[in-house]
Design an enzyme around this catalytic site. Structure first.
Site, PDB file in Angstrom:
ATOM      1  N   ARG A 133       0.830  -1.206   0.000  1.00 31.47           N
ATOM      2  CA  ARG A 133       0.000   0.000   0.000  1.00 31.47           C
ATOM      3  C   ARG A 133       0.869   1.263   0.000  1.00 31.47           C
ATOM      4  NH1 ARG A 133      -0.744   4.685   2.798  1.00 31.47           N
ATOM      5  NH2 ARG A 133      -0.458   3.565   4.769  1.00 31.47           N
ATOM      6  N   ASP A 134       1.549   1.525   1.084  1.00 32.57           N
ATOM      7  CA  ASP A 134       2.338   2.748   1.194  1.00 32.57           C
ATOM      8  C   ASP A 134       3.551   2.708   0.287  1.00 32.57           C
ATOM      9  OD1 ASP A 134       2.909   5.259   2.165  1.00 32.57           O
ATOM     10  OD2 ASP A 134       3.959   4.545   3.935  1.00 32.57           O
ATOM     11  N   HIS A 176       6.072   4.691  12.563  1.00 34.53           N
ATOM     12  CA  HIS A 176       6.159   4.636  11.108  1.00 34.53           C
ATOM     13  C   HIS A 176       7.231   5.637  10.669  1.00 34.53           C
ATOM     14  CE1 HIS A 176       4.006   4.114   7.076  1.00 34.53           C
ATOM     15  NE2 HIS A 176       4.874   5.092   6.825  1.00 34.53           N
ATOM     16  N   ASN A 204      10.144   4.530   2.876  1.00 33.68           N
ATOM     17  CA  ASN A 204       9.884   4.049   4.225  1.00 33.68           C
ATOM     18  C   ASN A 204      11.102   3.311   4.771  1.00 33.68           C
ATOM     19  OD1 ASN A 204       6.785   4.305   4.759  1.00 33.68           O
ATOM     20  ND2 ASN A 204       6.944   3.565   2.663  1.00 33.68           N
ATOM     21  N   CYS A 226       5.332   9.424  -0.030  1.00 32.80           N
ATOM     22  CA  CYS A 226       3.986   9.953   0.155  1.00 32.80           C
ATOM     23  C   CYS A 226       3.655  10.817  -1.051  1.00 32.80           C
ATOM     24  CB  CYS A 226       3.896  10.783   1.438  1.00 32.80           C
ATOM     25  SG  CYS A 226       2.274  11.546   1.671  1.00 32.80           S
ATOM     26  N   HIS A 265      10.345   7.169   8.135  1.00 28.07           N
ATOM     27  CA  HIS A 265      10.916   7.303   6.804  1.00 28.07           C
ATOM     28  C   HIS A 265      12.391   7.642   6.962  1.00 28.07           C
ATOM     29  CE1 HIS A 265       7.211   7.611   4.071  1.00 28.07           C
ATOM     30  NE2 HIS A 265       6.773   7.263   5.261  1.00 28.07           N
TER      31      HIS A 265
END
Length: 306
Positions: free
Chosen positions: A23-24, A215, A257, A248, A217
């Site tokens: 997903r991300d 989360h 990420n 993003c 990065h």
């Protein structure tokens, strides 16, 4: 090759990795992958031992065209749908996910005014009115809700973000019914001291480490250092993306990420159990790099590929 194991002092014995690559990770890629490739990616990640794999997003295709095939992907994963979380933006997204057997969803909030307006087309306060019916409807169906809080450590338009503001947003999302908060360093500017201070502030407001996930990065190379600081604090759930994919689409300074392989290497070296087969995971990221036509950003993938 595997890391030499030297157990860390007063660290958790087990960590849950919340894999966000499908997903991300894929939402910011230029290469258009087929639903079949995405399904294979997800199944490979599950086979590598990752306990949670966020499969896709039901955001309107206009905003995230790379995931426009969310329904097709989940239809092919009907046997696994109950254990695959998906991101949903609104009640319509929730309904589509439920129809496909999804039992775990996530909503994506913002800790800052500017990002809320750019990402959600809502003000900082208005976002909660958007989330409330989604969270309530999910609870009525026995569906668990995770809430992402983005821009927790810095915002490309507003600069530093006050800790109190981040905690206030997170507290309101929990009060709405979110069972877990994922605290995002969306542009990767955070440092270990900030991590500790933010977690202390959440604890002071009655939210224990067990209700929080991190989360990170790696824009400034701080992701693993920040993860270690969170480990020392007692965090046991970390988001990561296979191969280090992602960013993003609404924040140009947000690079990849934290790579799942890099995190697993560190955790295993500390004697912390993850349930992840590192060799299988590296093989999966190599395979996905081939699909995308570029090397995986993960340093561990690169090192084990030589």
């Amino acid at each position: 090759m595997a890391p030499h194991v030297v157990p860390g002092r007063e660290l958790p014995t087990h960590v849950t990795i919340y894999e966000v690559g499908p997903r991300d990770g894929l939402q910011n890629e230029d290469v258009a992958l087929t639903a079949e490739i995405k399904v294979e990616f997800i199944r490979r990640l599950l086979a590598a031992g990752l306990p949670i794999v966020e499969a896709t997003s039901f955001v309107h295709p206009r905003w995230v065209p790379q995931l426009a095939d969310a329904a097709e992907v989940m239809a092919q994963l009907s046997a696994e749908a109950e254990v695959l979380p998906v991101l949903v933006p609104n009640e319509r997204g929730l309904e589509r996910a439920v129809e496909l057997g999804v039992r775990h969803i996530a909503v994506f909030g913002s800790a800052t005014e500017t990002f809320a307006r750019r990402n959600l087309n809502r003000s900082l306060d208005e976002q909660f009115a958007m989330f409330e019916p989604v969270v309530t409807a999910a609870a009525d169906r026995g569906i668990s809700v995770r809430a992402y809080v983005s821009m927790c450590f810095g915002d490309p338009w507003e600069g530093g973000v006050p800790v109190e503001q981040v905690v206030a947003v997170g507290r309101r999302l929990v009060d709405l019914g979110a069972s877990q908060l994922s605290l995002g360093d969306t542009i990767g500017v955070g440092t270990p001291g900030q991590v500790t201070a933010l977690l202390d502030a959440f604890n002071a407001q009655g939210l224990p480490d067990s209700a929080l996930a991190m989360h990170f990065h790696d824009t400034y190379g701080q992701a693993l250092a920040n993860a270690y600081a969170a480990l020392q604090h007692g965090i046991t759930t970390f988001d990561a993306s296979a191969g280090g994919l992602g960013g993003c689409p609404y924040a140009e300074s947000a690079t990849g990420n934290l790579a799942t392989e890099d995190l697993v290497w560190m955790l295993h070296g500390l004697g912390i159990e993850t349930g992840v087969d590192l060799d299988a995971l590296v093989g999966t990221s190599r395979w996905m790099a081939g699909q995308l036509g570029r090397p995986a950003p993960s340093r561990v993938v690169a090192a084990l590929t030589k």
